[in-house]
Design a protein around this motif. Sequence first.
Motif, short mmCIF file in Angstrom:
data_model
loop_
_atom_site.label_atom_id
_atom_site.label_comp_id
_atom_site.label_asym_id
_atom_site.label_seq_id
_atom_site.Cartn_x
_atom_site.Cartn_y
_atom_site.Cartn_z
N VAL A 260 30.73 -20.08 44.51
CA VAL A 260 29.88 -19.50 43.47
C VAL A 260 28.90 -20.56 42.98
CG1 VAL A 260 29.82 -18.31 41.25
CG2 VAL A 260 31.76 -17.97 42.78
N GLU B 104 24.39 -21.07 41.41
CA GLU B 104 23.20 -20.41 40.86
C GLU B 104 22.26 -19.90 41.94
OE1 GLU B 104 22.62 -19.35 38.03
OE2 GLU B 104 24.17 -20.33 36.86
N ILE C 179 28.41 -16.50 46.66
CA ILE C 179 27.90 -15.63 45.60
C ILE C 179 26.93 -16.38 44.72
CG2 ILE C 179 28.54 -14.15 43.66
CD1 ILE C 179 31.37 -14.09 44.80
N ALA C 180 25.81 -15.73 44.38
CA ALA C 180 24.84 -16.28 43.43
C ALA C 180 24.05 -15.10 42.83
CB ALA C 180 23.89 -17.25 44.13
N ARG D 120 25.06 -9.61 41.56
CA ARG D 120 25.05 -10.86 42.34
C ARG D 120 24.74 -10.56 43.81
NH1 ARG D 120 28.46 -14.06 38.88
NH2 ARG D 120 28.61 -12.85 36.95
N LEU E 264 35.01 -13.76 39.70
CA LEU E 264 34.01 -13.36 38.70
C LEU E 264 34.68 -12.89 37.41
CD1 LEU E 264 31.47 -11.47 41.00
CD2 LEU E 264 31.26 -13.78 40.06
N TYR F 7 31.41 -5.56 38.53
CA TYR F 7 30.32 -6.41 39.00
C TYR F 7 29.70 -5.77 40.24
CZ TYR F 7 32.36 -9.84 35.87
OH TYR F 7 32.85 -10.47 34.75
#
Length: 286
Positions: A25, A27, A50-51, A58, A83, A92
């Motif tokens: 994970v 940005e 994931i970002a 996401r 998350l 999500y």
Amino acid sequence: MTGTLYRLSAFTRDPRGGNPAGVWVGEALPDAATMQRIAAEVGYSETAFIAPLHGKSRTVRYYSPRAEVSFCGHATVASGVVLGRLSGEGTYELNTAVGKVPVTVRQVDGGWQASLTSVAPDYQSAMPALVEEALAILGWHFTELNAELPPAKAYGGAWHLVLAVASKTRLERLDYDFEALKALMLRENLTTLQLVWRESESRFHARNPFPVGGVVEDPATGAAAAALGGYLREAGLIKVPAKLTIHQGVTMGRPSLLEVEIPSRGGIVVTGTVVDIPEKAWNQKP
């Protein structure tokens, strides 16, 4: 590219069971070469990337140790739990390569559980030549199949060849030519073989060869569970709405439990619990 890598096991309450997944994970997503390198270093059947870190929507990409995978169910369930721990319970939205996949995360009995809803499922009757070739590689015979569940190519984010056997004994004996099956699956765009034995209307046992990902057998395959649910519904082989339990990974010593909800229309819901893998076990392969 900075980010945090987590190691978890999905569809189990015991880190010695289930299917291990890496979840990275950050940005922003790393470039493809970096994601492939990290997935190879982690060594699990899939690692999810994931970002961004914050927000309800996401982008996610999945990599096996050898190649990018269009969709991965167990890594999605593991991602949902990561998350949820970081940002709280709720739903999500994951933007995958095959479409939007919502994952709902909750705490249950002191642990974490996640439910993904697949993209719209699809299926095709498997061509006789494909079935004959797959059976030959597996060392199986057509008479050992369950005639009530005909061979099919099923989709729930990735394509799988579903072969249902008539006996548990047949499913327990699995030995195949790795390179031959890999070549067939690459040619036919198959992610795994979904080999199943139906114990009852709502209880299945599964084994999933995954040579295209560099893995002999997958201990829990959420994408294949979604594909199976979609196939049963679309082929009219089950009365909907319905719920299934799929037991997988037992023979290979990593028991997994996948809960499948089949609504009358729309995506298939696959639910599982997730636990952390202790650091001392990070280098142990399933």
